[in-house]
Design a protein around this motif. Structure first.
Motif, short mmCIF file in Angstrom:
data_model
loop_
_atom_site.label_atom_id
_atom_site.label_comp_id
_atom_site.label_asym_id
_atom_site.label_seq_id
_atom_site.Cartn_x
_atom_site.Cartn_y
_atom_site.Cartn_z
N ALA A 83 0.84 -1.20 0.00
CA ALA A 83 0.00 0.00 0.00
C ALA A 83 0.88 1.24 0.00
N GLN A 84 0.42 2.29 -0.67
CA GLN A 84 1.16 3.55 -0.67
C GLN A 84 1.34 4.07 0.76
N GLU A 85 0.30 3.93 1.56
CA GLU A 85 0.36 4.34 2.97
C GLU A 85 -0.59 3.45 3.75
N SER A 86 -0.12 2.94 4.87
CA SER A 86 -0.94 2.04 5.68
C SER A 86 -0.87 2.46 7.15
N THR A 87 -2.03 2.54 7.79
CA THR A 87 -2.10 2.89 9.20
C THR A 87 -2.07 1.62 10.04
N ILE A 88 -1.11 1.56 10.95
CA ILE A 88 -0.94 0.38 11.79
C ILE A 88 -1.74 0.58 13.08
N LYS A 89 -2.52 -0.43 13.42
CA LYS A 89 -3.42 -0.36 14.57
C LYS A 89 -2.87 -1.14 15.76
N SER A 90 -3.39 -0.79 16.95
CA SER A 90 -2.95 -1.48 18.16
C SER A 90 -3.62 -2.85 18.32
N GLU A 91 -4.78 -3.04 17.66
CA GLU A 91 -5.51 -4.30 17.69
C GLU A 91 -6.05 -4.59 16.28
N PRO A 92 -6.44 -5.84 16.03
CA PRO A 92 -6.89 -6.20 14.68
C PRO A 92 -8.32 -5.78 14.37
N ASN A 93 -8.58 -4.48 14.44
CA ASN A 93 -9.88 -3.94 14.04
C ASN A 93 -9.73 -2.45 13.74
N LEU A 94 -10.66 -1.92 12.96
CA LEU A 94 -10.57 -0.53 12.51
C LEU A 94 -10.82 0.48 13.63
N ARG A 95 -11.47 0.05 14.71
CA ARG A 95 -11.81 0.98 15.80
C ARG A 95 -10.65 1.18 16.78
N SER A 96 -9.62 0.37 16.68
CA SER A 96 -8.51 0.44 17.64
C SER A 96 -7.62 1.66 17.37
N GLU A 123 -4.57 4.10 16.49
CA GLU A 123 -3.51 4.15 15.48
C GLU A 123 -2.17 4.31 16.19
N VAL A 124 -1.23 3.43 15.89
CA VAL A 124 0.07 3.47 16.59
C VAL A 124 1.18 4.09 15.74
N PHE A 125 1.18 3.81 14.44
CA PHE A 125 2.13 4.45 13.54
C PHE A 125 1.71 4.18 12.10
N GLU A 126 2.44 4.76 11.16
CA GLU A 126 2.15 4.56 9.73
C GLU A 126 3.35 3.95 9.02
N LEU A 127 3.06 3.18 7.99
CA LEU A 127 4.10 2.61 7.14
C LEU A 127 3.77 2.92 5.69
N HIS A 128 4.81 2.87 4.85
CA HIS A 128 4.64 3.20 3.44
C HIS A 128 5.19 2.09 2.55
N GLU A 129 4.89 2.22 1.28
CA GLU A 129 5.22 1.19 0.29
C GLU A 129 6.71 0.81 0.32
N GLY A 130 6.95 -0.49 0.29
CA GLY A 130 8.32 -1.00 0.19
C GLY A 130 8.95 -1.42 1.50
N THR A 131 8.35 -1.05 2.63
CA THR A 131 8.94 -1.39 3.93
C THR A 131 8.81 -2.89 4.19
N LYS A 132 9.87 -3.47 4.70
CA LYS A 132 9.87 -4.90 5.02
C LYS A 132 9.50 -5.09 6.48
N VAL A 133 8.57 -5.99 6.73
CA VAL A 133 8.10 -6.25 8.09
C VAL A 133 8.10 -7.75 8.35
N LYS A 134 8.10 -8.09 9.63
CA LYS A 134 8.00 -9.49 10.03
C LYS A 134 6.58 -9.79 10.46
N VAL A 135 5.97 -10.82 9.90
CA VAL A 135 4.60 -11.21 10.24
C VAL A 135 4.66 -12.24 11.36
N THR A 136 4.01 -11.94 12.49
CA THR A 136 4.07 -12.84 13.64
C THR A 136 2.75 -13.53 13.95
N GLU A 137 1.66 -13.01 13.41
CA GLU A 137 0.35 -13.58 13.74
C GLU A 137 -0.69 -13.14 12.72
N THR A 138 -1.71 -13.99 12.53
CA THR A 138 -2.81 -13.66 11.62
C THR A 138 -4.14 -13.83 12.33
#
Length: 250
Positions: free
Chosen positions: A195-208, A210-225
């Motif tokens: 995504a060009q810009e993505s808002t990172i949430k504190s919990e897995p829902n839209l109402r939680s 916002e903790v920080f933002e990330l942008h296209e190309g950033t590498k992240v580690k996935v720990t849970e789904t």
């Protein structure tokens, strides 16, 4: 007779598929050389969709995306190419260029010297390569050990004995590195933000929150789904939840 006929048919289909993909690969390269980058991407992608992959295919696909400033896809495919060819300097250099084009500046938690050295050595080869090195060394060990028993000259016996145990030692270390590489792959699932810009949430829902933002190309580690959300961890230790549609797992 029927099984033999089916086997021949399957072989011919596979051979024709490879030949067709080779032609498509050359056509895609031609598009790239003519600066028709989107056409090249479409051709390279068609090869991937047929089930064929290679370091050169991912590398060329990454280059074409980079030319169109598709930073997320370019980094993703450079990473895929690096998985298949971990020692390729061209891939590493181009991946570095693509990473420099990302917006997010993430401080990496420094590793200890010993841990970094072991990690670098482990990453010299893929899991399959380490496994084959181990198998090869064991075979050499068996051959040299048999020669040791067959030899009559003491100097040759010492040479074969020493060589056999060195081969076995190298084989054991290669096996350890293979399992370490396998463990790293299975326990460390990474992804690239698309995504060009993505808002990172504190919990897995839209109402939680916002903790920080990330942008296209950033590498992240996935720990849970959880449902359509992925819990991610950054290199600097930050964690949060992101919509699964905003990233693509390696």
């Amino acid at each position: 007779m029927a099984k033999k006929f089916i086997t021949i048919i399957v072989f011919l289909i596979g051979f024709l598929s490879i030949a067709q993909n080779d032609q498509l690969f050359e056509k895609a390269n031609s598009f790239y050389n003519q600066e028709q980058y989107q056409e090249a991407i479409d051709a390279y992608t068609s090869i991937l969709e047929s089930g064929q992959e290679s370091a050169s295919l991912y590398y060329n696909l990454a280059n074409a995306n980079y030319k169109l400033s598709n930073i997320g896809p370019s980094i993703y495919y450079y990473e895929k190419a690096l998985e298949l060819a971990p020692n390729d300097e061209d891939i590493k250099n181009n991946l570095s260029f693509a990473n420099n084009a990302t917006i997010d500046a993430i401080d990496v938690i420094p590793e200890g010297v010993i841990s970094r050295t072991i990690g670098n050595f482990t990453n010299m080869f893929s899991f399959d390569s380490w496994a084959w090195i181990s198998v090869f060394c064991v075979i050499i060990f068996v051959i040299l050990f048999l020669l040791y028993y067959a030899a009559r000259i003491s100097s040759k016996k010492r040479l074969f004995f020493l060589g056999s145990w060195i081969s076995l030692l190298i084989g054991v270390f290669a096996l350890i590195f293979a399992f370490k590489q396998y463990s790293f792959i299975t326990n460390n699932q990474y992804a690239i933000i698309f995504a060009q810009e993505s808002t990172i949430k504190s919990e897995p829902n839209l109402r939680s929150e916002e903790v920080f933002e990330l942008h296209e190309g950033t590498k992240v580690k996935v720990t849970e789904t959880v449902n359509d959300w992925k819990k991610i961890k950054l290199a600097d230790g930050k964690i949060g939840w992101i919509p699964a549609t905003d990233l693509k797992e390696l």
